[in-house]
Motif scaffolding. Structure first.
Motif, PDB file in Angstrom:
ATOM      1  N   LEU A 296       0.853  -1.193   0.000  1.00 52.28           N
ATOM      2  CA  LEU A 296       0.000   0.000   0.000  1.00 52.28           C
ATOM      3  C   LEU A 296       0.888   1.243   0.000  1.00 52.28           C
ATOM      4  O   LEU A 296       1.993   1.236   0.571  1.00 52.28           O
ATOM      5  N   SER A 297       0.413   2.311  -0.615  1.00 54.21           N
ATOM      6  CA  SER A 297       1.164   3.568  -0.664  1.00 54.21           C
ATOM      7  C   SER A 297       1.270   4.171   0.740  1.00 54.21           C
ATOM      8  O   SER A 297       0.479   3.858   1.637  1.00 54.21           O
ATOM      9  N   GLY A 298       2.256   5.050   0.914  1.00 60.11           N
ATOM     10  CA  GLY A 298       2.392   5.747   2.205  1.00 60.11           C
ATOM     11  C   GLY A 298       3.674   5.414   2.937  1.00 60.11           C
ATOM     12  O   GLY A 298       3.821   5.736   4.119  1.00 60.11           O
ATOM     13  N   TYR A 299       4.616   4.775   2.234  1.00 56.13           N
ATOM     14  CA  TYR A 299       5.890   4.406   2.880  1.00 56.13           C
ATOM     15  C   TYR A 299       7.070   4.963   2.101  1.00 56.13           C
ATOM     16  O   TYR A 299       7.001   5.153   0.880  1.00 56.13           O
ATOM     17  N   LYS A 300       8.166   5.189   2.833  1.00 54.66           N
ATOM     18  CA  LYS A 300       9.414   5.630   2.191  1.00 54.66           C
ATOM     19  C   LYS A 300      10.166   4.420   1.677  1.00 54.66           C
ATOM     20  O   LYS A 300       9.805   3.271   1.974  1.00 54.66           O
ATOM     21  N   GLU A 301      11.236   4.684   0.946  1.00 57.27           N
ATOM     22  CA  GLU A 301      12.053   3.608   0.363  1.00 57.27           C
ATOM     23  C   GLU A 301      12.592   2.658   1.430  1.00 57.27           C
ATOM     24  O   GLU A 301      12.787   1.479   1.173  1.00 57.27           O
ATOM     25  N   ASP A 302      12.860   3.184   2.637  1.00 58.02           N
ATOM     26  CA  ASP A 302      13.411   2.317   3.696  1.00 58.02           C
ATOM     27  C   ASP A 302      12.297   1.574   4.452  1.00 58.02           C
ATOM     28  O   ASP A 302      12.555   0.894   5.444  1.00 58.02           O
ATOM     29  N   GLY A 303      11.069   1.722   4.006  1.00 57.26           N
ATOM     30  CA  GLY A 303       9.951   0.995   4.624  1.00 57.26           C
ATOM     31  C   GLY A 303       9.299   1.743   5.778  1.00 57.26           C
ATOM     32  O   GLY A 303       8.270   1.297   6.296  1.00 57.26           O
ATOM     33  N   SER A 304       9.878   2.895   6.168  1.00 59.50           N
ATOM     34  CA  SER A 304       9.243   3.656   7.261  1.00 59.50           C
ATOM     35  C   SER A 304       8.078   4.471   6.701  1.00 59.50           C
ATOM     36  O   SER A 304       8.006   4.739   5.497  1.00 59.50           O
ATOM     37  N   ARG A 305       7.193   4.866   7.574  1.00 61.03           N
ATOM     38  CA  ARG A 305       5.977   5.593   7.168  1.00 61.03           C
ATOM     39  C   ARG A 305       6.335   6.967   6.623  1.00 61.03           C
ATOM     40  O   ARG A 305       7.132   7.696   7.241  1.00 61.03           O
ATOM     41  N   ASP A 306       5.737   7.319   5.497  1.00 62.77           N
ATOM     42  CA  ASP A 306       5.904   8.652   4.908  1.00 62.77           C
ATOM     43  C   ASP A 306       4.642   9.445   5.217  1.00 62.77           C
ATOM     44  O   ASP A 306       3.612   9.279   4.546  1.00 62.77           O
ATOM     45  N   PHE A 307       4.733  10.292   6.248  1.00 60.85           N
ATOM     46  CA  PHE A 307       3.518  10.987   6.692  1.00 60.85           C
ATOM     47  C   PHE A 307       3.095  12.116   5.752  1.00 60.85           C
ATOM     48  O   PHE A 307       2.047  12.725   5.962  1.00 60.85           O
ATOM     49  N   SER A 308       3.874  12.370   4.720  1.00 60.62           N
ATOM     50  CA  SER A 308       3.434  13.380   3.745  1.00 60.62           C
ATOM     51  C   SER A 308       2.384  12.787   2.792  1.00 60.62           C
ATOM     52  O   SER A 308       1.772  13.495   2.010  1.00 60.62           O
ATOM     53  N   GLN A 309       2.217  11.470   2.846  1.00 64.24           N
ATOM     54  CA  GLN A 309       1.235  10.796   1.958  1.00 64.24           C
ATOM     55  C   GLN A 309       0.147  10.132   2.780  1.00 64.24           C
ATOM     56  O   GLN A 309       0.404   9.666   3.890  1.00 64.24           O
TER      57      GLN A 309
END
Ligand code: AHZ
Length: 325
Positions: free
Chosen positions: A212-225
């Motif tokens: 699912l979308s919403g993660y950075k390349e390192d697998g951590s959560r990307d809260f900008s999405q």
């Protein structure tokens, strides 16, 4: 004309052969098919035309905003509403069967007509599907007409990809931020359906995933999405049915798997719609259709399909709200 000819025969005879028109009328001059030929092609070109597109799609949808599990009437109705409102969202539909459509190719048993109680007729009107109005309910002459129309409308959206003959056999999960020990859904684990069905024989064949979308390349959560979501519309228990509900039994500590109850049309349809949508126990999972009855312990409704379309619409509305700014 002979006095014994039927009305149909006389109508048939009144159509002149010279007036026959079809897509190839201008190519096949004077009805002479003897020199008919297709454009030349290499066999390898056919293979590449299919596989290059499929692998491009696998790459594109490896991260998806919405993963719909199960292309029955509820899942496809939801897909239609989401795709129509948000052409920017990537929507992957995973269907275990070769043929999408689930239980909606017939109205019930082997009968062609599909019944929908009002106000589900409004969805039919939006899709331009003709029906007979019987007052409190409407009848589509062929359930297959409903299914093929929803299906074709959904598949025309450029932001939708159907992966058929592919089963979701597990969920990707991650611990929630609050350290409560709960998990959040972060994707689906897929396999070719024939492999999923034969794991006893092919246990070493690993699956694939859609994240699912919403993660950075390192697998951590990307809260900008916004976090992507799964809509589970797997239908009631069966060879594949109720997949997500069964999985929740082991990953949701509250274990609220109710199990579908006996048939009660009047109670079941409204209850399925009321309980469709997001699920409190595991974030980012939504439900529509008969899987809702399995989850919440509701009656089945049998051969009346309004709740399938409407629960899909309701779940879609909640998903659209989630993605709204
Ligand atoms: O193949 C399934 C079907 O097409 C698919 N599916 C199930 N599990 C899956 C999995 N991975 C991928 N793990 C999976 N695909 O989900 C689709 C479900 O379609 P459906 O028509 O069974 O479900 P629905 O809830 O949209 O409509 C149900 C209609 C009703 S009501 C009813 C009753 O009350 O008795 N019976 C039916 C069939």
């Amino acid at each position: 004309m002979s006095a014994t000819k039927t009305q149909t025969e006389s109508t048939q005879l009144s159509v002149k052969a010279s007036s026959i028109k079809h897509a190839l009328s201008d190519v096949v001059k004077e009805d002479d098919w003897s020199d008919f030929a297709f454009e030349a092609i290499r066999e390898a070109t056919v293979s590449r035309a299919m596989t290059s597109r499929y692998f491009k799609d696998l790459d594109k949808f490896a991260v998806s905003d919405v993963v719909i599990v199960g292309a029955g009437s509820s899942g496809l109705s939801a897909a239609y509403v989401i795709a129509k409102n948000r052409p920017d969202l990537k929507i992957a539909i995973i269907e275990a069967n070769v043929a999408p459509g689930g239980g909606s190719w017939l109205g019930g048993q082997l009968f062609s007509a599909m019944i929908m109680r009002k106000p589900a007729d409004l969805f039919l009107k939006e899709l331009g599907i003709p029906f007979e109005d019987e007052g409190t309910y409407v009848v589509v002459k062929h359930a297959a007409l409903f299914m093929s129309t929803v299906l074709s409308e959904v598949l025309k959206f450029p932001n939708v990809k159907l992966f058929n003959a592919t089963a979701v056999e597990d969920l990707v999960t991650r611990p929630t931020e609050d350290k409560s020990g709960n998990v959040t859904a972060a994707g689906v684990v897929t396999n070719w359906t024939l492999v999923t069905q034969a794991h006893d024989l092919q246990s070493c064949m690993d699956p694939n995933v859609i994240e699912l979308s919403g993660y950075k390349e390192d697998g951590s959560r990307d809260f900008s999405q916004k976090h992507g979501v799964i809509l589970s519309s797997c239908g009631h228990d069966g060879a594949f049915g109720a997949f997500t509900v069964k999985r929740l039994a082991s990953i949701d500590k509250r274990n609220t798997y109710g199990g579908m109850k006996g048939l009660d049309m009047n109670r079941a349809e409204a209850a399925v719609v009321k309980n469709a949508g997001s699920y409190d126990g595991v974030a980012n999972i939504y439900f529509a259709g008969m899987e809702v009855a399995e989850l919440a312990g509701l009656n089945r409704m049998g051969p009346t399909f309004g709740a399938m379309a409407v629960s899909g619409i309701k779940a879609a509305e909640e998903i659209l709200k989630h993605f709204a700014n």
